[in-house]
Design a protein around this motif. Structure first.
Motif, PDB file in Angstrom:
ATOM      1  N   ASP B 159      52.014 -32.609 175.097  1.00 17.81           N
ATOM      2  CA  ASP B 159      51.532 -33.036 173.781  1.00 17.81           C
ATOM      3  C   ASP B 159      50.015 -32.977 173.728  1.00 17.81           C
ATOM      4  OD1 ASP B 159      54.001 -33.489 172.686  1.00 17.81           O
ATOM      5  OD2 ASP B 159      54.042 -35.634 173.127  1.00 17.81           O
ATOM      6  N   SER B 160      49.364 -33.557 174.744  1.00 15.62           N
ATOM      7  CA  SER B 160      47.915 -33.684 174.637  1.00 15.62           C
ATOM      8  C   SER B 160      47.188 -32.391 174.997  1.00 15.62           C
ATOM      9  CB  SER B 160      47.416 -34.860 175.485  1.00 15.62           C
ATOM     10  OG  SER B 160      48.044 -34.861 176.725  1.00 15.62           O
ATOM     11  N   ARG B 161      47.769 -31.578 175.890  1.00 15.18           N
ATOM     12  CA  ARG B 161      47.152 -30.263 176.160  1.00 15.18           C
ATOM     13  C   ARG B 161      47.183 -29.379 174.918  1.00 15.18           C
ATOM     14  NH1 ARG B 161      46.833 -27.427 181.266  1.00 15.18           N
ATOM     15  NH2 ARG B 161      47.802 -25.662 180.224  1.00 15.18           N
ATOM     16  N   SER B 162      48.339 -29.422 174.206  1.00 15.04           N
ATOM     17  CA  SER B 162      48.434 -28.610 172.993  1.00 15.04           C
ATOM     18  C   SER B 162      47.366 -29.059 171.998  1.00 15.04           C
ATOM     19  CB  SER B 162      49.832 -28.726 172.380  1.00 15.04           C
ATOM     20  OG  SER B 162      50.046 -30.025 171.873  1.00 15.04           O
ATOM     21  N   ALA B 163      47.132 -30.374 171.945  1.00 19.64           N
ATOM     22  CA  ALA B 163      46.098 -30.890 171.048  1.00 19.64           C
ATOM     23  C   ALA B 163      44.736 -30.320 171.424  1.00 19.64           C
ATOM     24  CB  ALA B 163      46.065 -32.411 171.111  1.00 19.64           C
ATOM     25  N   ALA B 164      44.454 -30.303 172.722  1.00 16.63           N
ATOM     26  CA  ALA B 164      43.141 -29.819 173.177  1.00 16.63           C
ATOM     27  C   ALA B 164      42.915 -28.357 172.782  1.00 16.63           C
ATOM     28  CB  ALA B 164      43.018 -29.997 174.686  1.00 16.63           C
ATOM     29  N   SER B 235      43.817 -40.323 168.087  1.00 16.71           N
ATOM     30  CA  SER B 235      44.596 -41.558 168.054  1.00 16.71           C
ATOM     31  C   SER B 235      45.959 -41.352 168.699  1.00 16.71           C
ATOM     32  CB  SER B 235      44.792 -42.022 166.612  1.00 16.71           C
ATOM     33  OG  SER B 235      45.904 -42.882 166.534  1.00 16.71           O
ATOM     34  N   ALA B 236      46.293 -42.239 169.633  1.00 15.59           N
ATOM     35  CA  ALA B 236      47.638 -42.227 170.222  1.00 15.59           C
ATOM     36  C   ALA B 236      48.358 -43.512 169.843  1.00 15.59           C
ATOM     37  CB  ALA B 236      47.558 -42.078 171.741  1.00 15.59           C
ATOM     38  N   LEU B 237      47.947 -44.113 168.723  1.00 17.44           N
ATOM     39  CA  LEU B 237      48.628 -45.321 168.271  1.00 17.44           C
ATOM     40  C   LEU B 237      50.053 -44.966 167.906  1.00 17.44           C
ATOM     41  CD1 LEU B 237      45.835 -46.879 166.066  1.00 17.44           C
ATOM     42  CD2 LEU B 237      46.546 -47.571 168.353  1.00 17.44           C
ATOM     43  N   ASP B 256      36.087 -41.303 154.937  1.00 13.91           N
ATOM     44  CA  ASP B 256      35.014 -40.617 154.230  1.00 13.91           C
ATOM     45  C   ASP B 256      34.228 -39.759 155.217  1.00 13.91           C
ATOM     46  OD1 ASP B 256      35.884 -42.203 152.248  1.00 13.91           O
ATOM     47  OD2 ASP B 256      34.170 -43.577 152.239  1.00 13.91           O
ATOM     48  N   LYS B 257      34.213 -40.222 156.475  1.00 13.25           N
ATOM     49  CA  LYS B 257      33.306 -39.571 157.437  1.00 13.25           C
ATOM     50  C   LYS B 257      34.035 -38.913 158.586  1.00 13.25           C
ATOM     51  CE  LYS B 257      30.510 -43.649 156.573  1.00 13.25           C
ATOM     52  NZ  LYS B 257      30.439 -45.028 157.043  1.00 13.25           N
ATOM     53  N   ILE B 258      35.242 -39.407 158.893  1.00 13.20           N
ATOM     54  CA  ILE B 258      35.836 -39.034 160.175  1.00 13.20           C
ATOM     55  C   ILE B 258      37.165 -38.309 160.010  1.00 13.20           C
ATOM     56  CG2 ILE B 258      36.755 -39.970 162.335  1.00 13.20           C
ATOM     57  CD1 ILE B 258      34.784 -42.280 162.014  1.00 13.20           C
ATOM     58  N   GLN B 259      37.368 -37.307 160.868  1.00 15.75           N
ATOM     59  CA  GLN B 259      38.629 -36.582 160.917  1.00 15.75           C
ATOM     60  C   GLN B 259      39.517 -37.255 161.961  1.00 15.75           C
ATOM     61  OE1 GLN B 259      39.414 -33.509 159.187  1.00 15.75           O
ATOM     62  NE2 GLN B 259      41.436 -34.019 159.990  1.00 15.75           N
ATOM     63  N   LEU B 260      40.736 -37.597 161.571  1.00 18.08           N
ATOM     64  CA  LEU B 260      41.642 -38.265 162.503  1.00 18.08           C
ATOM     65  C   LEU B 260      42.691 -37.281 163.026  1.00 18.08           C
ATOM     66  CD1 LEU B 260      42.496 -41.128 163.663  1.00 18.08           C
ATOM     67  CD2 LEU B 260      44.232 -41.123 161.881  1.00 18.08           C
ATOM     68  N   PHE B 261      42.903 -37.300 164.333  1.00 20.10           N
ATOM     69  CA  PHE B 261      43.996 -36.534 164.937  1.00 20.10           C
ATOM     70  C   PHE B 261      44.966 -37.508 165.571  1.00 20.10           C
ATOM     71  CE2 PHE B 261      40.567 -33.580 164.558  1.00 20.10           C
ATOM     72  CZ  PHE B 261      41.189 -32.406 164.173  1.00 20.10           C
ATOM     73  N   ALA B 262      46.110 -37.678 164.948  1.00 22.51           N
ATOM     74  CA  ALA B 262      47.085 -38.663 165.409  1.00 22.51           C
ATOM     75  C   ALA B 262      48.192 -37.964 166.174  1.00 22.51           C
ATOM     76  CB  ALA B 262      47.648 -39.439 164.228  1.00 22.51           C
ATOM     77  N   PRO B 280      45.430 -40.122 154.096  1.00 28.36           N
ATOM     78  CA  PRO B 280      44.233 -39.395 153.641  1.00 28.36           C
ATOM     79  C   PRO B 280      44.376 -37.915 153.998  1.00 28.36           C
ATOM     80  CG  PRO B 280      43.791 -40.658 155.640  1.00 28.36           C
ATOM     81  CD  PRO B 280      45.194 -40.956 155.277  1.00 28.36           C
ATOM     82  N   PHE B 281      45.050 -37.166 153.127  1.00 28.15           N
ATOM     83  CA  PHE B 281      45.534 -35.823 153.468  1.00 28.15           C
ATOM     84  C   PHE B 281      44.492 -34.894 154.094  1.00 28.15           C
ATOM     85  CE2 PHE B 281      48.676 -36.966 150.050  1.00 28.15           C
ATOM     86  CZ  PHE B 281      49.738 -37.123 150.929  1.00 28.15           C
ATOM     87  N   ASP B 282      43.260 -34.909 153.564  1.00 29.07           N
ATOM     88  CA  ASP B 282      42.264 -33.959 154.053  1.00 29.07           C
ATOM     89  C   ASP B 282      41.746 -34.304 155.441  1.00 29.07           C
ATOM     90  OD1 ASP B 282      42.486 -32.674 151.713  1.00 29.07           O
ATOM     91  OD2 ASP B 282      40.775 -33.695 150.766  1.00 29.07           O
ATOM     92  N   LYS B 283      41.861 -35.575 155.817  1.00 25.98           N
ATOM     93  CA  LYS B 283      41.224 -36.006 157.063  1.00 25.98           C
ATOM     94  C   LYS B 283      42.250 -36.396 158.129  1.00 25.98           C
ATOM     95  CE  LYS B 283      36.856 -36.025 155.711  1.00 25.98           C
ATOM     96  NZ  LYS B 283      35.792 -35.351 156.440  1.00 25.98           N
ATOM     97  N   TYR B 284      43.475 -35.957 157.972  1.00 28.81           N
ATOM     98  CA  TYR B 284      44.536 -36.459 158.835  1.00 28.81           C
ATOM     99  C   TYR B 284      45.333 -35.280 159.391  1.00 28.81           C
ATOM    100  CZ  TYR B 284      48.738 -39.323 159.932  1.00 28.81           C
ATOM    101  OH  TYR B 284      49.790 -39.973 160.533  1.00 28.81           O
ATOM    102  N   TRP B 285      45.234 -35.071 160.696  1.00 25.40           N
ATOM    103  CA  TRP B 285      46.090 -34.105 161.372  1.00 25.40           C
ATOM    104  C   TRP B 285      47.012 -34.887 162.298  1.00 25.40           C
ATOM    105  CZ3 TRP B 285      46.410 -28.588 162.290  1.00 25.40           C
ATOM    106  CH2 TRP B 285      45.726 -27.837 161.323  1.00 25.40           C
ATOM    107  N   GLY B 286      48.237 -34.414 162.414  1.00 27.94           N
ATOM    108  CA  GLY B 286      49.154 -35.148 163.272  1.00 27.94           C
ATOM    109  C   GLY B 286      50.084 -34.211 164.018  1.00 27.94           C
ATOM    110  N   SER B 287      50.762 -34.779 165.016  1.00 34.59           N
ATOM    111  CA  SER B 287      51.796 -34.017 165.711  1.00 34.59           C
ATOM    112  C   SER B 287      52.992 -34.923 165.899  1.00 34.59           C
ATOM    113  CB  SER B 287      51.303 -33.522 167.066  1.00 34.59           C
ATOM    114  OG  SER B 287      51.347 -34.584 168.010  1.00 34.59           O
TER     115      SER B 287
END
Lengths: 291, 417
Positions: B159-164, B235-237, B256-262, B280-287
């Motif tokens: 999971d996390s290697r693919s993220a990298a 984020s690994a929450l 407003d400022k930060i891109q989140l990768f969950a 927040p559709f524009d600032k939210y990537w997830g797997s």
């Protein structure tokens, strides 16, 4: 500076949520002598109540507040039933009975919640007026969190006035000091106890209904909060309203600033503090002076 | 006791022994008709039960389908599920019960990494094959691997290697992390940032926030992270943690400022459904391990995937959570393994499982023989409002092939015994 101020607000916000929960817990202990484990479950019911009532008033501008009020009142009634049916028979038994009973209530209420609402997370939308942010030194802070920060002291003050400045409060204080004597003076103590337990339940429900919009509503949400609430009443002093308020403020700030000092061990701070209080001042910071 | 009585006694005993021995072949012939039993371990009580129960739901669907088509090797399949309460000691006790009392042929499931590592020992002790369908700790197919354990879901390293690999292509240099403070959170972050720094040496970590698992109030962490001004946050929450975090972070101006990768929970069905358009559709990537709902088509767009979603909806009236799909696939892995081995002999089954490829709704799953870890694609993506589904769907996505996401065998530390 701005950063520290925001962090202070975060601590204050959590402290005020805790204060709502722990004041009810402490009140019930102070008057009824029962340490109510199921207090967290009433908090959970408050959140579910707000969720459910809001379904009916979604289109009303005051819908959120109406749902909040109805939820608090219904949980108050449920609390009254719990006191009359379950607690009344065990007042004169040893404390262990009451602990087991209220612990059993957690399991029952949790299962009832699962049967009624399922295990999906529920979302309570914020009231429109409070959905935005307020700027402090250019940084945003949620308006809704700010509202909780203002509401907390108001509720605490109201409770203080009720207990210390009214005739009813006088009866409550009298009953907490000497049940038999109060009874002998012609005051209906069983009814008074029911009323106090209902009041405690309402406070728990208010806490639950208020956090609905900022946290997920799910079965088991009561367990998390009750541990912190117990810590608060131990730190402040069991059965003591001022203690519950002070304890909440301290725990809230510890949660907030603890992560800045030793990020990974902030949970430890709280338990270290509890341990120190238990050893050096077992009656709590404010003391055990009854309600 | 006279000698005569003793002789008589011995005679009776040997007669019984002889008779029962002669019945044995008959008995095992009868056993061939008996059902193949699969024992499930899942979280069925406590705050995580809503999510935990979706595993057994997927498993039951697979068992129903298999039995409707005549079972495995002509034998019916029976699935017995027990609650491990997400506690290692309960998991161990229930695993023992399943093996010794219920006499299951296989164990399947296990959500918590701590429970998995404990149950693996029980399975090994009793020479019972355990199929892991959820818990992500890389150690289970790494230093702790053993031949009785197969994992048909991705692990933390994949999971996390693919993220990298994905983040290395993005412009962000200043990173922060927010993750639950236990094995899962740390292994996700260590694997991610380790790989990212190799791919992109100028990456800098500006803040680390480690709330406890299932914390409910994230505001102090949000303020702490904002103060450090990262460009992106990893984020690994988990589950409700991710929901609470996003809900609370929004009015703090976080997005407003930060891109989140969950990672993991970012595209968990339960999370996407609950947050809905609050994301927040524009600032939210997830797997996620399985979130096939893209606005343009299913990922992957296969009949198997379509049929699974339809069957699941027909059975339960809801879309499948990833855990339902993983456990469903795990049951089909057992089927494929038994059919290839042609028997329930454990050694033969292990041989059959190694290097096995099978079709799951999320695509082809290949079990690497060296460490018994599945190799499969990982999907990362961005959500948007959906016209097709009653919840947001993927509008942009990247599929990282399993071969790239999976660390080479030498790096896993697995020495198979």
């Amino acid at each position: 500076m701005a950063f520290l101020f925001l962090q202070f607000l975060n601590g204050l916000n959590y402290g005020m949520v805790l204060s709502l929960i722990s004041s009810g817990l402490s009140l019930v202990f102070g008057v009824l002598g029962v340490l109510n484990f199921a207090h967290g479950s009433l908090y959970m019911l408050g959140a579910y109540g707000a969720f459910t009532f809001l379904q009916y008033f979604q289109n009303l501008s005051m819908g959120f507040w109406l749902a909040l009020l109805l939820s608090v009142l219904s949980v108050g009634i449920i609390g009254g039933i719990i006191e009359i049916v379950f607690l009344r028979p065990v007042y004169r038994r040893p404390h262990a009975y009451q602990l087991l009973l209220t612990y059993g209530l957690i399991l029952i209420l949790d299962d009832l919640v699962k049967m009624t609402w399922g295990t999906d997370y529920k979302v309570v939308p914020k009231p429109q007026a409070l959905s935005g942010s307020v700027k402090f030194f250019g940084d945003a802070y949620p308006a809704y969190d700010l509202f909780i920060i203002f509401l907390g002291p108001l509720v605490a003050l109201g409770l203080w006035v009720l207990v210390y400045k009214t005739r009813l409060g006088m009866f409550i204080r009298a009953a907490s000091l000497d049940r038999e004597m109060t009874d002998a003076l012609g005051i209906n103590v069983p009814a008074l106890f029911t009323l106090v337990f209902m009041l405690g339940s309402c406070l728990a429900a208010l806490g639950g209904a208020l956090v609905g919009p900022i946290r997920t509503v799910s079965p088991g949400m009561g367990i998390n909060i009750i541990i912190d609430a117990f810590v608060v009443v131990i730190v402040g002093g069991l059965g003591n309203l001022q203690g519950a308020f002070l304890g909440s403020l301290i725990i809230g700030q510890l949660e907030s600033f603890g992560i800045l000092i030793i990020p990974r061990f902030n949970i430890a701070f709280i338990f270290i503090l509890t341990a120190i209080i238990l050893i050096t001042r077992p009656q709590g910071l404010v003391g055990k002076a009854r309600i | 006791m006279s000698i005569k009585t003793v002789k008589c006694f011995i005679a009776v005993i040997s007669a019984i022994a002889f008779l029962s021995a002669s019945f044995l072949p008959g008995q095992s012939a009868a056993q061939d008709q008996s059902p193949i039993k699969i024992g499930g371990l899942a979280i069925l009580s406590g705050p995580l039960s809503g999510y935990g129960k979706t595993g057994p739901m997927g498993a039951e669907l697979a068992v129903k389908e298999i039995n409707a088509k005549g079972g495995i090797l002509g034998r019916k399949v029976e699935y017995i599920v027990r609650d491990d309460e997400a506690k290692p000691d309960t998991g161990v006790r229930q695993a023992r019960r399943l093996i010794l009392e219920d006499k299951v042929n296989f164990l399947i499931g296990v959500t918590s990494s701590a429970v998995l590592l404990a149950v693996m020992e029980i399975a090994k002790e009793n020479k019972t094959i355990l199929v892991g369908t959820d818990a992500a700790t890389a150690r289970a197919t790494g230093e702790k691997c053993n031949k009785y354990f197969f994992r048909t879901s991705n692990n933390a390293a994949q999971d996390s290697r693919s993220a990298a690999f994905i983040m290395a292509e993005k412009p962000y240099k200043k990173w922060a992390v927010i993750a639950p403070d236990y094995e899962y959170g740390h292994s996700m972050w260590d694997n991610f940032i380790g790989t990212l720094k190799k791919l992109k040496p100028d990456v800098e970590v500006v803040a680390e926030a480690w709330p406890k698992l299932n914390a409910e109030d994230y505001s102090p962490y949000i303020t702490q992270v904002l103060q450090a001004q990262p460009e992106a946050v990893f984020s690994a929450l988990w589950s409700a943690g991710n929901i609470n975090f996003v809900k609370q972070a929004k009015p703090h101006g976080f997005f407003d400022k930060i891109q989140l990768f969950a990672i993991g929970a970012g595209l968990m069905y339960e999370v996407v459904k609950t947050l809905g358009n609050e994301i927040p559709f524009d600032k939210y990537w997830g797997s996620s391990r399985y979130f096939p709902f893209a606005e343009d088509k299913l990922i992957p767009d296969t009949p198997k995937n379509r049929e699974f979603i339809e069957a699941y909806k027909a059975a339960y009236g809801d879309y499948p959570e990833y855990l339902a799909e993983e456990t469903y696939a795990g049951i089909y892995f057992i089927k494929a393994m038994v059919e290839k081995a042609g028997s329930l002999d454990v050694e033969a089954l292990i041989k059959a499982g190694e290097g096995l490829s099978f079709e799951a709704p999320e695509g082809t799953k290949y079990i690497r023989p060296e460490d018994h870890q599945v190799v499969e694609d990982v999907v990362w993506g961005r959500l948007g409002p959906s016209k097709k589904y009653p919840f947001p769907a993927l509008v942009e996505y990247v599929i990282v092939p399993g071969s790239k996401a999976t660390p080479p065998v030498e790096e896993t530390g697995c020495k198979m015994q």
